[in-house]
Design an enzyme around this catalytic site. Structure first.
Site, mmCIF file in Angstrom:
data_model
loop_
_atom_site.group_PDB
_atom_site.id
_atom_site.type_symbol
_atom_site.label_atom_id
_atom_site.label_comp_id
_atom_site.label_asym_id
_atom_site.label_seq_id
_atom_site.Cartn_x
_atom_site.Cartn_y
_atom_site.Cartn_z
ATOM 1 N N HIS A 62 36.525 39.875 27.483
ATOM 2 C CA HIS A 62 37.223 40.697 28.474
ATOM 3 C C HIS A 62 36.582 42.059 28.703
ATOM 4 C CE1 HIS A 62 40.143 37.551 28.527
ATOM 5 N NE2 HIS A 62 40.294 37.651 27.237
ATOM 6 N N ARG B 35 44.036 51.848 39.628
ATOM 7 C CA ARG B 35 43.152 52.983 39.306
ATOM 8 C C ARG B 35 41.811 52.789 39.996
ATOM 9 N NH1 ARG B 35 42.755 49.236 35.067
ATOM 10 N NH2 ARG B 35 40.662 48.357 35.005
ATOM 11 N N GLU C 35 51.557 29.761 32.715
ATOM 12 C CA GLU C 35 50.779 29.399 33.900
ATOM 13 C C GLU C 35 49.904 28.207 33.584
ATOM 14 O OE1 GLU C 35 48.349 32.672 35.222
ATOM 15 O OE2 GLU C 35 50.022 33.651 36.237
ATOM 16 N N LYS D 209 53.303 42.077 34.725
ATOM 17 C CA LYS D 209 52.855 40.913 35.503
ATOM 18 C C LYS D 209 54.026 40.204 36.167
ATOM 19 C CE LYS D 209 48.555 40.104 33.246
ATOM 20 N NZ LYS D 209 48.200 39.924 31.840
HETATM 21 C C1 MV4 Z 1 43.815 33.289 33.519
HETATM 22 C C2 MV4 Z 1 42.738 32.444 33.197
HETATM 23 C C3 MV4 Z 1 42.891 31.098 33.449
HETATM 24 N N1 MV4 Z 1 44.032 30.636 33.980
HETATM 25 N N2 MV4 Z 1 44.944 32.774 34.050
HETATM 26 C C4 MV4 Z 1 41.953 37.241 31.614
HETATM 27 C C5 MV4 Z 1 42.177 38.663 31.947
HETATM 28 C C6 MV4 Z 1 43.417 38.706 32.727
HETATM 29 N N3 MV4 Z 1 43.294 39.642 33.790
HETATM 30 C C7 MV4 Z 1 43.630 37.320 33.208
HETATM 31 N N4 MV4 Z 1 42.692 36.484 32.535
HETATM 32 C C8 MV4 Z 1 42.648 35.154 32.744
HETATM 33 N N5 MV4 Z 1 43.750 34.607 33.312
HETATM 34 C C9 MV4 Z 1 45.031 31.477 34.254
HETATM 35 N N6 MV4 Z 1 46.169 30.973 34.753
HETATM 36 C C10 MV4 Z 1 41.594 32.988 32.652
HETATM 37 C C11 MV4 Z 1 41.553 34.350 32.403
HETATM 38 C C12 MV4 Z 1 40.332 34.808 31.800
HETATM 39 C C13 MV4 Z 1 39.458 35.647 32.472
HETATM 40 C C14 MV4 Z 1 39.721 36.136 33.744
HETATM 41 C C15 MV4 Z 1 38.836 36.961 34.395
HETATM 42 C C16 MV4 Z 1 37.652 37.317 33.759
HETATM 43 C C17 MV4 Z 1 37.378 36.873 32.516
HETATM 44 C C18 MV4 Z 1 38.272 36.040 31.855
HETATM 45 C C19 MV4 Z 1 37.951 35.587 30.588
HETATM 46 C C20 MV4 Z 1 38.821 34.768 29.938
HETATM 47 C C21 MV4 Z 1 40.015 34.389 30.538
#
Ligand code: MV4
Length: 490
Positions: free
Chosen positions: A234, A291, A199, A115
């Site tokens: 997730h 992917r 973040e 990341k």
């Molecule tokens: C976040 C977020 C809130 N704020 N970043 C979860 C998976 C990963 N790809 C990034 N994720 C998240 N990042 C910030 N700054 C909340 C999530 C997140 C989430 C994101 C997409 C779909 C489902 C989720 C479930 C919980 C948290």
């Protein structure tokens, strides 16, 4: 490329092979001992046994896969999703063996696999990102200072994490030292890399991702968005395209940002750029998945483009045959992931024998699966049985089709998430489009599902009764007390 090897199993191996066959390309399947009789093995022109069931002795053994490709004369390897699909070492090994990797170059996989490296790669491209830092942090005092500048709640993320692994929400200054220590030690044990960063925590986001295609000649287009906000720990549950919340202007801006992300890492092939959308409809770049994704079919249905065909053409060095302005969205598509898990028992995997397995068929229905009636679902791999995909001119029509298709899906022998999927698709929050990534947490419980199902049964009974009462005058009930022979005599 006249022959390709598919380094995967189940529905995605079959999915890739179908397109290869359509293109006149021969297919080589690989399989583990438990998958000997799987549909993906039968469907292929040739098949090579990799080894015992555990993935680390079969689908994850790079040397065996490359040896299988050499032995059969396959000129390309398609990795599917999961397993080795985002492994830069494997992509490099395939290339070095003189075989085409049907996917991006090792560089793009490596950059997007971290990341922090991804943030650095896109730094000069003006991509909106969540307020935060772009370097790994270990010093608690510095972390406190940064957190106060950003404002709580904050999120500590592992650079090497993905799909939600290694994330910690921190609500206040007092919690920070302990949470940071935990995040670092978790990242070390899970990924062998303790780099974490901070973040601002976006509290109720929607998950929106953009599909991109990039050829080897520098052409990059996007194929609009998929919304995947309905997820449980997730694990995505329902995905759809287009998203109900995007305006044409936001869609265009997100599409342009996604194309820039792809350019920033010299992307080649099909990829997905993940964004968060906050309640003010601001979007932020999160990460890129290098992917073909599980949920790619919804994009295929709304754009009419076969993404696997594009992947193969790109790997052959062909130019994209269309430009951004040639692409448009027609209709609406939904995908429900059907898992062998018990929604009434904390989604515990329910492996066993598919005693009855009949999937729905019909207009606007696509089922991507890799099992047949009578097969066992092995414990060694992901418990997804199939993807039920529906299409309609409108979102309501696609939802209606989904509910009908779920009703027609007959699975016995294992518990499945079908009823849970129907619960979601008929929920007011989902139907209205007013939901975020907390949908399941906010609205689902086993009790609610039981209640919903008993209401459904009552409704069906009431409907049956009403039909009877409305039509009873016309209903002919045969008089069985007197036989026609007797009547004829009278
Ligand atoms: C976040 C977020 C809130 N704020 N970043 C979860 C998976 C990963 N790809 C990034 N994720 C998240 N990042 C910030 N700054 C909340 C999530 C997140 C989430 C994101 C997409 C779909 C489902 C989720 C479930 C919980 C948290």
């Amino acid at each position: 490329m006249k022959k390709i090897l598919i380094a995967n199993r189940g529905e995605i191996a079959l999915r890739v092979m179908r397109t290869a066959k359509k293109m006149g390309i021969k297919t080589v399947a690989v399989y583990s001992e438990v998958d000997r009789h799987s549909p993906h093995v039968r469907f292929a022109d040739e098949a090579i046994l990799l080894g015992p069931a555990p993935s680390n002795q079969s689908y994850l053994v790079m040397e065996k896969l490359i040896a299988a490709a050499k032995e059969t004369g396959a000129e390309g390897i398609h990795p599917g999703y999961g397993f080795l699909s985002e492994n830069a070492v494997f992509a490099k090994m395939v290339e070095d063996s003189g075989i085409r990797f049907i996917g991006p170059r090792p560089h793009a996989i490596r950059v997007m696999g971290s990341k922090l490296a991804a943030k650095e790669a896109v730094r000069d491209y003006k991509i909106p990102m969540v307020p935060g830092i772009e370097e790994a942090i270990t010093d608690v005092a510095l972390a406190k200072k940064i957190a106060q500048e950003i404002g709580f709640p904050i999120l500590i993320k592992a650079s090497a994490g993905g799909g939600g692994k290694g994330m910690r929400v921190v609500e206040n200054l007092e919690e920070l030292p302990e949470q940071m220590e935990r995040a670092i030690s978790e990242a070390v044990s899970a990924f062998g890399d303790g780099s974490v960063f901070i973040e601002k925590y976006v509290t109720s986001p929607r998950h929106i991702e953009i599909q991109v295609l990039a050829d080897t000649h520098g052409n990059v287009v996007h194929l609009f968005e998929r919304e995947c906000s309905v997820q449980r720990r997730h694990q995505k549950v329902v995905e759809e395209a287009p998203s109900v919340v995007l305006t044409p202007a936001i869609r265009e801006a997100m599409g342009e940002a996604a194309v820039k992300v792809a350019k920033a890492c010299d992307y080649v092939g099909a990829g997905t750029v993940e964004f968060l959308l906050d309640d003010q409809k601001n979007f932020y770049f999160l990460e890129m998945n290098t992917r073909l994704q599980v949920e790619h079919p919804v994009t295929e249905l709304i754009t009419g483009i076969d993404l696997v065909e594009q992947q193969i053409k790109i790997a052959r060095g062909e130019k994209l045959a269309f430009k951004q302005e040639d692409l448009s969205i027609t209709g609406h598509a939904l995908e429900l992931r059907v898992y062998a898990e018990d929604p009434l028992n904390n989604f515990l995997p329910s492996v066993g024998n598919l005693e009855v397995y009949q999937h729905p068929v019909g207009e606007g229905i696509r089922v991507d699966d890799g099992f047949k009636q009578g097969m066992d679902i092995p414990i060694y791999y992901d418990p997804m049985i199939s993807k039920l995909i529906t299409y309609g001119q409108t979102r309501d029509a696609a939802i209606q089709r989904m509910v009908e298709a779920i009703n027609e899906y007959k699975i016995e022998g294992v518990a499945t998430t079908l009823a849970f999927g129907k619960f979601v698709c008929e929920h007011e929050a989902f139907v209205s489009g007013n939901f975020d990534t907390h949908f399941v947490k906010n609205y689902y419980s086993p009790e609610k599902l039981e209640e919903y199902r008993s209401e459904e049964i009552e409704l069906a009974a009431a409907l049956g009764l009403k039909l009877y009462l409305d039509n009873k005058d016309q209903l002919q009930v045969p008089d069985t007390t007197v036989s026609n022979w007797r009547k004829a005599r009278i």
